[in-house]
Structure formats: C-alpha cells, structure tokens
Write a protein that holds these residues in place. Structure first.
Motif, PDB file in Angstrom:
ATOM      1  N   THR A 105       7.890  -0.375  -6.710  1.00  0.00           N
ATOM      2  CA  THR A 105       7.422  -0.738  -5.368  1.00  0.00           C
ATOM      3  C   THR A 105       8.309  -0.107  -4.306  1.00  0.00           C
ATOM      4  O   THR A 105       7.815   0.434  -3.304  1.00  0.00           O
ATOM      5  N   ALA A 106       9.621  -0.160  -4.529  1.00  0.00           N
ATOM      6  CA  ALA A 106      10.540   0.456  -3.565  1.00  0.00           C
ATOM      7  C   ALA A 106      10.343   1.966  -3.513  1.00  0.00           C
ATOM      8  O   ALA A 106      10.386   2.570  -2.436  1.00  0.00           O
ATOM      9  N   TRP A 107      10.125   2.581  -4.665  1.00  0.00           N
ATOM     10  CA  TRP A 107       9.913   4.033  -4.688  1.00  0.00           C
ATOM     11  C   TRP A 107       8.637   4.429  -3.945  1.00  0.00           C
ATOM     12  O   TRP A 107       8.611   5.434  -3.233  1.00  0.00           O
ATOM     13  N   ILE A 108       7.578   3.634  -4.131  1.00  0.00           N
ATOM     14  CA  ILE A 108       6.315   3.948  -3.454  1.00  0.00           C
ATOM     15  C   ILE A 108       6.468   3.806  -1.942  1.00  0.00           C
ATOM     16  O   ILE A 108       6.024   4.671  -1.169  1.00  0.00           O
ATOM     17  N   ARG A 109       7.098   2.723  -1.512  1.00  0.00           N
ATOM     18  CA  ARG A 109       7.326   2.544  -0.075  1.00  0.00           C
ATOM     19  C   ARG A 109       8.221   3.642   0.473  1.00  0.00           C
ATOM     20  O   ARG A 109       7.992   4.153   1.573  1.00  0.00           O
ATOM     21  N   GLY A 110       9.256   4.008  -0.290  1.00  0.00           N
ATOM     22  CA  GLY A 110      10.144   5.077   0.149  1.00  0.00           C
ATOM     23  C   GLY A 110       9.417   6.402   0.246  1.00  0.00           C
ATOM     24  O   GLY A 110       9.654   7.187   1.173  1.00  0.00           O
ATOM     25  N   ARG A 112       6.284   6.890   0.937  1.00  0.00           N
ATOM     26  CA  ARG A 112       5.456   6.875   2.146  1.00  0.00           C
ATOM     27  C   ARG A 112       6.298   7.123   3.391  1.00  0.00           C
ATOM     28  O   ARG A 112       5.901   7.891   4.281  1.00  0.00           O
ATOM     29  N   ALA A 113       7.474   6.470   3.448  1.00  0.00           N
ATOM     30  CA  ALA A 113       8.349   6.666   4.616  1.00  0.00           C
ATOM     31  C   ALA A 113       8.836   8.106   4.688  1.00  0.00           C
ATOM     32  O   ALA A 113       8.905   8.706   5.773  1.00  0.00           O
ATOM     33  N   SER A 186      17.430   3.984  -3.747  1.00  0.00           N
ATOM     34  CA  SER A 186      16.284   3.111  -3.518  1.00  0.00           C
ATOM     35  C   SER A 186      16.189   2.027  -4.578  1.00  0.00           C
ATOM     36  O   SER A 186      15.956   0.850  -4.277  1.00  0.00           O
ATOM     37  N   SER A 244      14.872   6.608   5.474  1.00  0.00           N
ATOM     38  CA  SER A 244      14.157   7.473   4.538  1.00  0.00           C
ATOM     39  C   SER A 244      14.926   8.737   4.200  1.00  0.00           C
ATOM     40  O   SER A 244      14.448   9.571   3.442  1.00  0.00           O
TER      41      SER A 244
END
Length: 292
Positions: A105-110, A112-113, A186, A244
């Motif tokens: 989840t953190a990787w996906i959000r990262g 995107r950022a 991350s 990011s």
C-alpha cells in the motif's frame, strides 16, 4: 512451558531490547547496508515469534521434547512428529500477507506521488545537456525522483557549486536511483507507522532513512573523495525535499560528514557475522518451537 518462556524472551529481545541497542549503536553507521538488513530481520523475527507463540499455545506439544529437541537422533524423539506444522505455516503466511499489504500500500501511494512529482518537474524544469533537470532556485539543493527512468534535479544554486562538489552530489543521487532506495525507506516508514507499539518497527522507520543516505554516500565514493562529498553535504544541509523524493542533505548530515572524514569500517569478519545473524534471527523462533 520451557519453549514458551524461551519464545517470550526472544520476542522481548528482538522486539524491544535489540532495536534500542541498534538505534544507539556506533556500529550501524559503519556498515549501513548490514544495519538495514538487521532492522528487517528484527521485524521478521518478531513476526515469526508471534506465530510460534500462538502455535504452541493452541497446539499440544507435537514433539514431546524440549527446545532444540529436533537435534536429537530420530529414535530418541518423542511426540507425534510434524503434527500442527501446517497450522503454523498458514498462520505465518497470514502475518506475512498482512505485513506485505502494509508495504505494498505504501509503495502504491508512493508511486502515485512520484508520478505526480515527475509530471510537475517535466513541466517546470529544464533539462541539462547531461540529462538531469534544473530548477530555478537560488538555494543549492539536489534530489532524485524514482520511476520512469528516474529524475535527478539540481537547482540553479547547485549549478554554482564547483564541478567536484556537483559531481559528488550527482553520484549520491544516482546511487539512490540505482539502489531503489525509495522502496526501502517507504517500507520502513509504513511499518513504523502501522506498528508504532513495536520498537523494532518504530525505530526502523526512524533509523533506516539515515542509513540509506549513508549507503548512498558509500556508493558515491566510487567516483569522488570523502572530503569532497562531505563538503558538498554541508553545502546542501539546509535543503529540504518533498516526501516523494530523496535528497542529498535530508538526513543526519552531521553523522554522515563525521563518518566520511573519520572512516572506521567494520572488519570483514564482523560484517560477515552481522549478515549471518540477520539471516538466522527470523529462523530462530521456528527452530525453537518446531525444528525442521
């Protein structure tokens, strides 16, 4: 009962005592990559310990022998063999899946950022003939943004630095991109936030970013000298980057400069022992509770 006591003691060591010692250790900066691996090993050891404790509490002693009894010859072993091992395996998979979900989840959000950051950079920054991007700002700053080939960004203030200092910073940022350090920071940050009650995870989230910077410094030394890199870090010390991105002057600048100017690398035997310990730690609870 002896196995339960040993597992509880091992959990206290890997989850509470060892992380605090590692965070204060003067050895970690001397071998940052091994230290990063040790933080990961401590978290995995805690997860394995929780699984083995639960397994032993809800399952009868399927070995009928004490800890390390699996080392005995087969004809001296009691109990019912491997009964219950499948249960422990699936509990372990469940905890591993939960930890993986936090990290993913953190990787996906990262990601995107970073994509938004790259898009903004491509709009407002100009590309230097050597491939990196230049931003209009007087303050010397440099950072990198991973993904889509990566972006290394320098400000106009950084361009006024000497070629040697600028080259050292570019090497440092290139080390971040080639080492995929954004994934490490991350993951550590996400686990630290989700598991703040566990010192192994919380302190890893606090310590790993600085260790990653030190690892990038070590990689940059392949193309520059310690003094030149240390001087460049001081020049960039006031710069701040976005979440990011990874920047040269972000974390633990004083400690990083000191280790560059006063190098004290660990002996090869100590580094090897540290790596071996990082591999053995997560397996120890399983060997205590079940054996092979």
């Amino acid at each position: 009962m002896t196995v339960l006591v040993l597992l509880a003691a091992f959990l206290a060591v890997t989850g509470w005592l060892a992380p605090r010692q590692l965070a204060r250790s003067a050895w970690a900066p001397r071998a940052p990559r091994a230290a990063i691996t040790t933080w990961a090993a401590l978290i995995l050891a805690c997860a394995a310990n929780v699984v083995m404790l639960a397994h032993r509490l809800i399952t009868a002693d399927h070995h009928g022998r004490g800890p390390f009894g699996w080392l005995l010859p087969a004809d001296l072993r009691g109990g019912s063999g491997s009964t219950g091992h499948a249960q422990a395996f699936w509990m372990g998979m469940a905890i591993l899946a939960a930890l993986s979900a936090v990290v993913l989840t953190a990787w996906i959000r990262g990601a995107r950022a970073r994509r938004r950051h790259r898009e903004q950079l491509d709009l407002v920054a100009r590309r230097h003939e050597d491939g990196w991007l230049v931003m209009d700002a007087d303050e010397p700053a440099a950072w990198c943004v991973a993904g889509d080939g990566g972006r290394i960004v320098l400000t106009e203030g950084a361009l006024r630095m000497s070629p040697a200092h600028r080259g050292a910073v570019l090497a440092h940022e290139g080390a971040h991109l080639s080492g995929r350090h954004h994934l490490i920071t991350s993951a550590a940050g996400a686990l630290g936030r989700r598991l703040r009650w566990l010192p192994a995870a919380r302190l890893a989230g606090e310590e790993v970013p600085a260790l990653v910077e030190m690892a990038a410094d070590d990689r940059a030394l392949r193309t520059t000298t310690p003094r030149v890199l240390a001087e460049a870090l001081f020049l960039f010390a006031t710069a701040r980057t976005r979440p990011s991105a990874l920047g040269a002057g972000d974390h633990a600048v004083v400690a990083r400069v000191r280790r560059l100017l006063e190098p004290a690398p660990l002996p090869r035997a100590v580094r090897t022992a540290w790596w071996v310990a990082a591999v053995v730690l997560p397996a120890t609870p399983v060997l205590l509770a079940c054996g092979p």
